[in-house]
Design an enzyme around this catalytic site. Sequence first.
Site, short mmCIF file in Angstrom:
data_model
loop_
_atom_site.label_atom_id
_atom_site.label_comp_id
_atom_site.label_asym_id
_atom_site.label_seq_id
_atom_site.Cartn_x
_atom_site.Cartn_y
_atom_site.Cartn_z
N ARG A 74 0.86 -1.19 0.00
CA ARG A 74 0.00 0.00 0.00
C ARG A 74 0.90 1.24 0.00
O ARG A 74 1.71 1.42 0.91
CB ARG A 74 -0.90 -0.03 1.25
N HIS A 118 -2.34 10.93 0.89
CA HIS A 118 -1.83 10.70 2.24
C HIS A 118 -1.05 11.94 2.65
O HIS A 118 0.16 11.92 2.82
CB HIS A 118 -0.97 9.43 2.25
N GLU A 163 -6.59 8.80 6.69
CA GLU A 163 -6.73 9.47 7.99
C GLU A 163 -7.11 10.95 7.89
O GLU A 163 -6.33 11.83 8.27
CB GLU A 163 -5.44 9.32 8.80
N ASN A 298 -7.05 2.19 9.93
CA ASN A 298 -5.71 2.25 10.53
C ASN A 298 -5.86 2.21 12.04
O ASN A 298 -6.46 3.11 12.63
CB ASN A 298 -5.02 3.57 10.16
N TYR A 300 -3.82 1.45 15.79
CA TYR A 300 -2.58 1.23 16.52
C TYR A 300 -2.82 0.91 17.99
O TYR A 300 -2.02 0.23 18.63
CB TYR A 300 -1.70 2.48 16.42
N GLU A 355 -3.36 -0.05 8.29
CA GLU A 355 -2.11 0.26 9.02
C GLU A 355 -2.18 -0.32 10.42
O GLU A 355 -3.23 -0.24 11.08
CB GLU A 355 -1.89 1.78 9.19
O1 IFM Z 1 3.28 7.44 9.95
C1 IFM Z 1 1.92 7.53 10.20
C2 IFM Z 1 1.13 7.42 8.92
O2 IFM Z 1 1.50 8.37 7.99
C3 IFM Z 1 -0.34 7.58 9.20
N1 IFM Z 1 -0.77 6.73 10.26
C4 IFM Z 1 0.00 6.65 11.47
C5 IFM Z 1 1.47 6.43 11.13
C6 IFM Z 1 2.30 6.39 12.43
O3 IFM Z 1 2.21 7.59 13.10
#
Ligand code: IFM
Length: 454
Positions: A74, A118, A163, A298, A300, A355
């Site tokens: 991606r 992005h 995002e 995405n 985390y 992500e």
């Molecule tokens: O690096 C970033 C990415 O560009 C967008 N999502 C979170 C990642 C980590 O911060």
Amino acid sequence: MRFPDGFVFGCATASYQIEGAAYEDGKGLSVWDMFCRKGGTVWQGQNGDVACDHYHRYREDVGIMKQIGLKGYRFSLSWPRIIPEGTGAVNEAGLGFYDRLVDELLAAGVEPFVTLFHWDYPYELYCRGGWLNPSSPDWFADYARVVVERLSDRVRHWMTLNEPQCFIGLGHYTGKHAPGDQRGLAEVLRAAHHSLLAHGKAVQVIRAHAKTKSVIGFAPVGAPRMPASDDPADIEAARQAMFAVNGQDLWANAFWMDPVFLGQYPPDALSHFGSLMPKIGGSDLATIAQPLDFFGVNTYSGSFVKAGADGKPESVGLPLGHPITAFKWWVTPEALYWGPRFFYERYRLPVIITENGMSDTDWVGLDGGVHDATRVDYLHRHLLQLARAMQDGVDVRGYFLWTLMDNFEWAEGVKERFGIVYTDFVTQQRVLKDSAYWYKEVIATRGEALGEPR
Ligand code: IFM
């Protein structure tokens, strides 16, 4: 457990974070080029002028993807590299770069997943009002058409925006990211609405002009709320919290996702923001809610919630000393169980994790290797939770690890290393970290190397 045939194990990157060549071959300026030059905006005054020099080294990088055995890659396109002024004349050299990259990927057996945007917004368009300009959705649609006409004979998988919470919220509200604006909430909500319209119009363009059958999605941040226990009351509280709109910020999941997937702003967004909400044109929501093929997200980290005495969601803190990444993000693998589960329940589309990954303070060891055991453990735990969600019936089609190689982490410069490949930013040498070899094994065994979900 073996992940299903066709499950895409990939890695994700973004143009400004890896390409470099910021002032080469006719590329126009992006807001990130200008933001980095402002001073006081990025750690140690760093910038993405060179980054990983991927623009010149993409063949080597695709070779690394092949070595790891990635099924999908991606990456995003730099809009000002392709159309330097944002609208109008196309820069053949810029478009040609992506043309060659796509060919290289296909030759290596890696499926390209293209993100149209992005964050590296054309500076010229920013000077014309950027996302606040009512024409901005059409500018984006015109750009999408240029790209789709050129690449869609080989590219099937598309994502529109990455995002929007960040490029609108951090870019126009807190000012931590480019373009660095700190506007009032009404203006920010208007910019947000325009970005959603841009998404919808780009989907229409892809459907109308793609030369092959396209698979289209969107890649917002998904911030899961997770129940503090298995008690159904806590699960319900987490579900409610996950889709509530109640802060003075732009992080609420449903604010971005409901218009796209359900064709309406959540009722609590309308009451919460009230007169700050922009005027919504009669056909706007129909434009925004174009049918999509997958729910990209995405993720985390997440936060825990329980049912309070009145049954309403109540935040639950983490225990003292709970694991945290170098970026100071909590490590909560259950986010990849509850996130996909709640999103799938609400939006009913196959999920792709667009992500997931972690930053650490990796360096090359005396033996020449990069031993990122913590990252391996983070990824292992998250993939096991994703597998658990799949076992519980969530249709998950892919997982894109953030990120292939250490790169320019926006306002944090190159301080936060998220890669499974180490980048030496002085020599541009790449070194596969232990996590890259581990991921290779996971991919080769279609997840069997992870062991059973627990
Ligand atoms: O690096 C970033 C990415 O560009 C967008 N999502 C979170 C990642 C980590 O911060």
